[in-house]
Design a protein around this motif. Structure first.
Motif, PDB file in Angstrom:
ATOM      1  N   ILE A 129      -1.076   2.318   3.556  1.00  0.00           N
ATOM      2  CA  ILE A 129      -2.310   1.591   3.843  1.00  0.00           C
ATOM      3  C   ILE A 129      -3.555   2.362   3.415  1.00  0.00           C
ATOM      4  CG2 ILE A 129      -2.857   2.289   6.217  1.00  0.00           C
ATOM      5  CD1 ILE A 129      -2.511  -1.301   4.922  1.00  0.00           C
ATOM      6  N   GLU A 130      -3.498   3.684   3.524  1.00  0.00           N
ATOM      7  CA  GLU A 130      -4.686   4.454   3.135  1.00  0.00           C
ATOM      8  C   GLU A 130      -4.895   4.424   1.627  1.00  0.00           C
ATOM      9  OE1 GLU A 130      -5.595   8.050   4.880  1.00  0.00           O
ATOM     10  OE2 GLU A 130      -5.134   7.394   6.898  1.00  0.00           O
ATOM     11  N   LEU A 131      -3.764   4.497   0.923  1.00  0.00           N
ATOM     12  CA  LEU A 131      -3.836   4.440  -0.533  1.00  0.00           C
ATOM     13  C   LEU A 131      -4.334   3.060  -0.967  1.00  0.00           C
ATOM     14  CD1 LEU A 131      -3.277   5.961  -3.119  1.00  0.00           C
ATOM     15  CD2 LEU A 131      -0.911   5.177  -3.018  1.00  0.00           C
ATOM     16  N   LEU A 132      -3.799   2.041  -0.306  1.00  0.00           N
ATOM     17  CA  LEU A 132      -4.223   0.678  -0.631  1.00  0.00           C
ATOM     18  C   LEU A 132      -5.728   0.524  -0.403  1.00  0.00           C
ATOM     19  CD1 LEU A 132      -3.227  -2.156  -1.455  1.00  0.00           C
ATOM     20  CD2 LEU A 132      -2.994  -2.672   0.966  1.00  0.00           C
ATOM     21  N   THR A 133      -6.200   1.132   0.675  1.00  0.00           N
ATOM     22  CA  THR A 133      -7.621   1.052   0.992  1.00  0.00           C
ATOM     23  C   THR A 133      -8.471   1.602  -0.148  1.00  0.00           C
ATOM     24  OG1 THR A 133      -7.156   1.309   3.333  1.00  0.00           O
ATOM     25  CG2 THR A 133      -9.385   1.799   2.615  1.00  0.00           C
ATOM     26  N   ILE A 134      -8.064   2.752  -0.632  1.00  0.00           N
ATOM     27  CA  ILE A 134      -8.823   3.373  -1.710  1.00  0.00           C
ATOM     28  C   ILE A 134      -8.768   2.497  -2.962  1.00  0.00           C
ATOM     29  CG2 ILE A 134      -8.888   5.347  -3.282  1.00  0.00           C
ATOM     30  CD1 ILE A 134      -7.652   6.964  -0.852  1.00  0.00           C
ATOM     31  N   LYS A 135      -7.573   2.005  -3.244  1.00  0.00           N
ATOM     32  CA  LYS A 135      -7.439   1.195  -4.455  1.00  0.00           C
ATOM     33  C   LYS A 135      -8.142  -0.157  -4.310  1.00  0.00           C
ATOM     34  CE  LYS A 135      -3.277   3.253  -6.331  1.00  0.00           C
ATOM     35  NZ  LYS A 135      -1.976   2.961  -6.948  1.00  0.00           N
ATOM     36  N   LEU A 136      -8.056  -0.718  -3.088  1.00  0.00           N
ATOM     37  CA  LEU A 136      -8.702  -2.017  -2.883  1.00  0.00           C
ATOM     38  C   LEU A 136     -10.209  -1.904  -2.990  1.00  0.00           C
ATOM     39  CD1 LEU A 136      -6.594  -3.609  -0.036  1.00  0.00           C
ATOM     40  CD2 LEU A 136      -6.861  -4.440  -2.357  1.00  0.00           C
ATOM     41  N   ARG A 137     -10.718  -0.749  -2.627  1.00  0.00           N
ATOM     42  CA  ARG A 137     -12.159  -0.550  -2.779  1.00  0.00           C
ATOM     43  C   ARG A 137     -12.563  -0.828  -4.222  1.00  0.00           C
ATOM     44  NH1 ARG A 137     -15.976   2.851  -0.225  1.00  0.00           N
ATOM     45  NH2 ARG A 137     -14.391   3.853   1.044  1.00  0.00           N
ATOM     46  N   LEU A 138     -11.743  -0.352  -5.133  1.00  0.00           N
ATOM     47  CA  LEU A 138     -12.044  -0.577  -6.550  1.00  0.00           C
ATOM     48  C   LEU A 138     -11.899  -2.052  -6.905  1.00  0.00           C
ATOM     49  CD1 LEU A 138     -10.129   2.492  -8.008  1.00  0.00           C
ATOM     50  CD2 LEU A 138     -12.569   2.283  -7.484  1.00  0.00           C
ATOM     51  N   ILE A 156     -15.519   0.221   2.780  1.00  0.00           N
ATOM     52  CA  ILE A 156     -14.238  -0.216   3.320  1.00  0.00           C
ATOM     53  C   ILE A 156     -13.857   0.671   4.477  1.00  0.00           C
ATOM     54  CG2 ILE A 156     -11.775  -0.423   2.851  1.00  0.00           C
ATOM     55  CD1 ILE A 156     -12.433  -1.329   0.077  1.00  0.00           C
ATOM     56  N   ASP A 157     -13.628   0.046   5.609  1.00  0.00           N
ATOM     57  CA  ASP A 157     -13.303   0.830   6.801  1.00  0.00           C
ATOM     58  C   ASP A 157     -11.954   0.435   7.347  1.00  0.00           C
ATOM     59  OD1 ASP A 157     -15.635   2.245   6.784  1.00  0.00           O
ATOM     60  OD2 ASP A 157     -16.720   0.648   7.793  1.00  0.00           O
ATOM     61  N   TRP A 158     -11.060   0.141   6.425  1.00  0.00           N
ATOM     62  CA  TRP A 158      -9.753  -0.364   6.831  1.00  0.00           C
ATOM     63  C   TRP A 158      -9.052   0.588   7.782  1.00  0.00           C
ATOM     64  CZ3 TRP A 158      -8.019  -4.915   4.348  1.00  0.00           C
ATOM     65  CH2 TRP A 158      -6.773  -5.348   4.773  1.00  0.00           C
ATOM     66  N   TRP A 159      -8.758   0.096   8.985  1.00  0.00           N
ATOM     67  CA  TRP A 159      -7.985   0.854   9.980  1.00  0.00           C
ATOM     68  C   TRP A 159      -8.671   2.129  10.442  1.00  0.00           C
ATOM     69  CZ3 TRP A 159      -5.327  -2.604   7.152  1.00  0.00           C
ATOM     70  CH2 TRP A 159      -4.407  -3.364   7.837  1.00  0.00           C
ATOM     71  N   GLU A 160      -9.848   2.376   9.973  1.00  0.00           N
ATOM     72  CA  GLU A 160     -10.463   3.639  10.361  1.00  0.00           C
ATOM     73  C   GLU A 160     -11.444   3.459  11.496  1.00  0.00           C
ATOM     74  OE1 GLU A 160     -12.131   5.096   6.805  1.00  0.00           O
ATOM     75  OE2 GLU A 160     -10.194   5.551   5.905  1.00  0.00           O
ATOM     76  N   GLN A 195       7.958  -5.963  -6.269  1.00  0.00           N
ATOM     77  CA  GLN A 195       7.549  -4.699  -5.657  1.00  0.00           C
ATOM     78  C   GLN A 195       6.488  -4.007  -6.514  1.00  0.00           C
ATOM     79  OE1 GLN A 195       8.298  -3.413  -2.543  1.00  0.00           O
ATOM     80  NE2 GLN A 195       6.613  -2.092  -3.176  1.00  0.00           N
ATOM     81  N   ARG A 196       6.665  -4.055  -7.837  1.00  0.00           N
ATOM     82  CA  ARG A 196       5.653  -3.421  -8.709  1.00  0.00           C
ATOM     83  C   ARG A 196       4.312  -4.143  -8.594  1.00  0.00           C
ATOM     84  NH1 ARG A 196      10.116  -2.398 -11.664  1.00  0.00           N
ATOM     85  NH2 ARG A 196      10.043  -4.249 -12.974  1.00  0.00           N
ATOM     86  N   ARG A 197       4.353  -5.487  -8.484  1.00  0.00           N
ATOM     87  CA  ARG A 197       3.117  -6.244  -8.277  1.00  0.00           C
ATOM     88  C   ARG A 197       2.405  -5.771  -6.998  1.00  0.00           C
ATOM     89  NH1 ARG A 197       3.927  -8.899 -12.567  1.00  0.00           N
ATOM     90  NH2 ARG A 197       3.853 -11.161 -12.791  1.00  0.00           N
ATOM     91  N   LEU A 198       3.210  -5.531  -5.969  1.00  0.00           N
ATOM     92  CA  LEU A 198       2.632  -5.176  -4.671  1.00  0.00           C
ATOM     93  C   LEU A 198       2.105  -3.747  -4.644  1.00  0.00           C
ATOM     94  CD1 LEU A 198       5.191  -6.952  -2.315  1.00  0.00           C
ATOM     95  CD2 LEU A 198       2.822  -7.611  -2.736  1.00  0.00           C
ATOM     96  N   GLU A 199       2.389  -3.010  -5.712  1.00  0.00           N
ATOM     97  CA  GLU A 199       1.839  -1.654  -5.784  1.00  0.00           C
ATOM     98  C   GLU A 199       0.584  -1.605  -6.638  1.00  0.00           C
ATOM     99  OE1 GLU A 199       5.247   0.613  -6.991  1.00  0.00           O
ATOM    100  OE2 GLU A 199       6.239   0.215  -5.075  1.00  0.00           O
ATOM    101  N   ASP A 200       0.213  -2.758  -7.172  1.00  0.00           N
ATOM    102  CA  ASP A 200      -0.985  -2.831  -8.001  1.00  0.00           C
ATOM    103  C   ASP A 200      -2.064  -3.630  -7.259  1.00  0.00           C
ATOM    104  OD1 ASP A 200      -2.645  -2.819 -10.381  1.00  0.00           O
ATOM    105  OD2 ASP A 200      -2.205  -4.952 -10.444  1.00  0.00           O
ATOM    106  N   PRO A 201      -3.182  -2.988  -6.923  1.00  0.00           N
ATOM    107  CA  PRO A 201      -4.194  -3.640  -6.092  1.00  0.00           C
ATOM    108  C   PRO A 201      -4.680  -4.978  -6.642  1.00  0.00           C
ATOM    109  CG  PRO A 201      -4.693  -1.324  -6.353  1.00  0.00           C
ATOM    110  CD  PRO A 201      -3.540  -1.598  -7.264  1.00  0.00           C
TER     111      PRO A 201
END
Lengths: 229, 104
Positions: free
Chosen positions: B39-48, B61-65, A51-57
């Motif tokens: 998902i929105e948080l992931l989007t921001i982080k994945l951008r990085l 990144i236009d994930w889901w938007e 779960q912690r892995r999945l919270e780290d991009p």
């Protein structure tokens, strides 16, 4: 919990091995019931660590790549149903129970997808680049022309999708999502194509791209049929 | 023409992989409930993440938007076009008035 956690990748027929390591560098092996098997590999992590892995991009990206690499390897050997990333079991017995319970659904999917792979086509707007405006009026006229250019491009994207869908067994249009270019994405299509027709499909994309000035096309594939399960 | 026949189609773009692996694929019940990031948080982080994977590219990144180019309705566009045309006409008229005394 004799097996530790097991990460599930996808469903195959005839339980063939894939010859590639999976997430966290772990081995992958088929867990079979009759002719169907789920490709799975041990996960050297507790549920909490996962779960912690999945919270780290960065870990999400690494897990995604490893998950896909196994499915990609499986695709080279035949048909595969990709499972959503993050499908995790506590034992091989639990996986066998799922294969048995879902056998009819898996068989239907494998029959529909037999001999087919997915291709992705993305279309990006070519930037509208008129010469610098000499006056405010010219500037506004160019803004109008630019908007007209964008509208025409959206129509073009729909037409391109229809042409590609006509050459495919099935087609799915998705909203624009992650993109790696600055230009706006106006086409995000996935196309299910028979393996023997992959080259012809790629050639069709090439022909459409050559005839097209408003959009840049990007072809990817062959993919496991992610969009068609 | 923008499609390069010489290059092989790729399946290694992180954006393409993430789009498929995180959102597609068959869903069956697992033993362990794992939660992906909001998902929105992931989007921001994945951008990085995507940016760090390939710094040379400009990232969006236009994930889901959705994308304004698609989500703008035809009616909204027509309306906006009309408004812009009207503004151009008003500005042209104003310019003509400004320029008239000089020409006279």
């Amino acid at each position: 919990m004799p097996d530790g956690l097991l990460w599930a990748y996808g469903v195959v027929r005839d339980g063939r091995a894939v010859g590639i390591h999976g997430v966290e560098g772990m081995q992958v092996a088929p867990v079979a019931v009759g002719p169907l098997a789920i490709l799975a590999g041990r996960l050297p992590l507790s549920a909490g660590e996962l779960q912690r892995r999945l919270e780290d991009p960065e870990h999400v990206a690494a897990l995604a790549r490893a998950h896909h690499a196994v499915l990609d390897a499986a695709l080279r050997g035949g048909d595969v149903i990709p499972l959503r990333m993050g499908t995790v079991y506590e034992s091989r017995e639990a996986i066998r129970a799922v294969v048995a319970a879902e056998a009819a659904r898996f068989e239907r999917l494998l029959a529909r997808l037999h001999g087919q792979t997915e291709w992705g086509v993305k279309g990006y707007l070519v930037p509208f680049a008129p010469p610098p405006a000499a006056s405010g009026t010219e500037y506004l006229q160019r803004r109008l022309a630019s908007r007209a250019h964008d509208d025409a491009s959206a129509d073009t994207a729909a037409t391109l999708h229809d042409r590609l869908a006509a050459a495919a067994s099935e087609a799915v249009l998705s909203p624009p999502r992650l993109r790696e270019r600055a230009a706006p994405m106006v086409l995000n299509g996935a196309y299910l194509v028979r393996r023997g027709d992959g080259d012809a499909f790629a050639a069709l994309v090439g022909r459409l791209a050559r005839g097209e000035t408003a959009l840049e096309l990007e072809l990817t594939g062959p993919w496991p049929p992610y969009h068609f399960v | 023409m923008a499609f390069d026949d010489g290059s092989r189609p790729r399946t290694d773009s992180l954006a393409d992989v993430l789009e498929r692996v995180l959102d597609k694929g068959i869903v069956i019940a697992g033993d362990i409930q794992v939660n992906l990031l909001d998902i929105e948080l992931l989007t921001i982080k994945l951008r990085l993440v995507v940016a760090s994977v390939d710094k040379a590219k400009e990232i969006g990144i236009d994930w889901w938007e959705g994308d304004p180019a698609l989500s703008r309705g035809a009616q909204g566009l027509a309306e906006e076009n009309n408004q812009l045309r009207a503004r151009v006409e008003r500005m042209e008229a104003a310019l003509a008035r400004l320029e008239a005394p000089r020409d006279a």
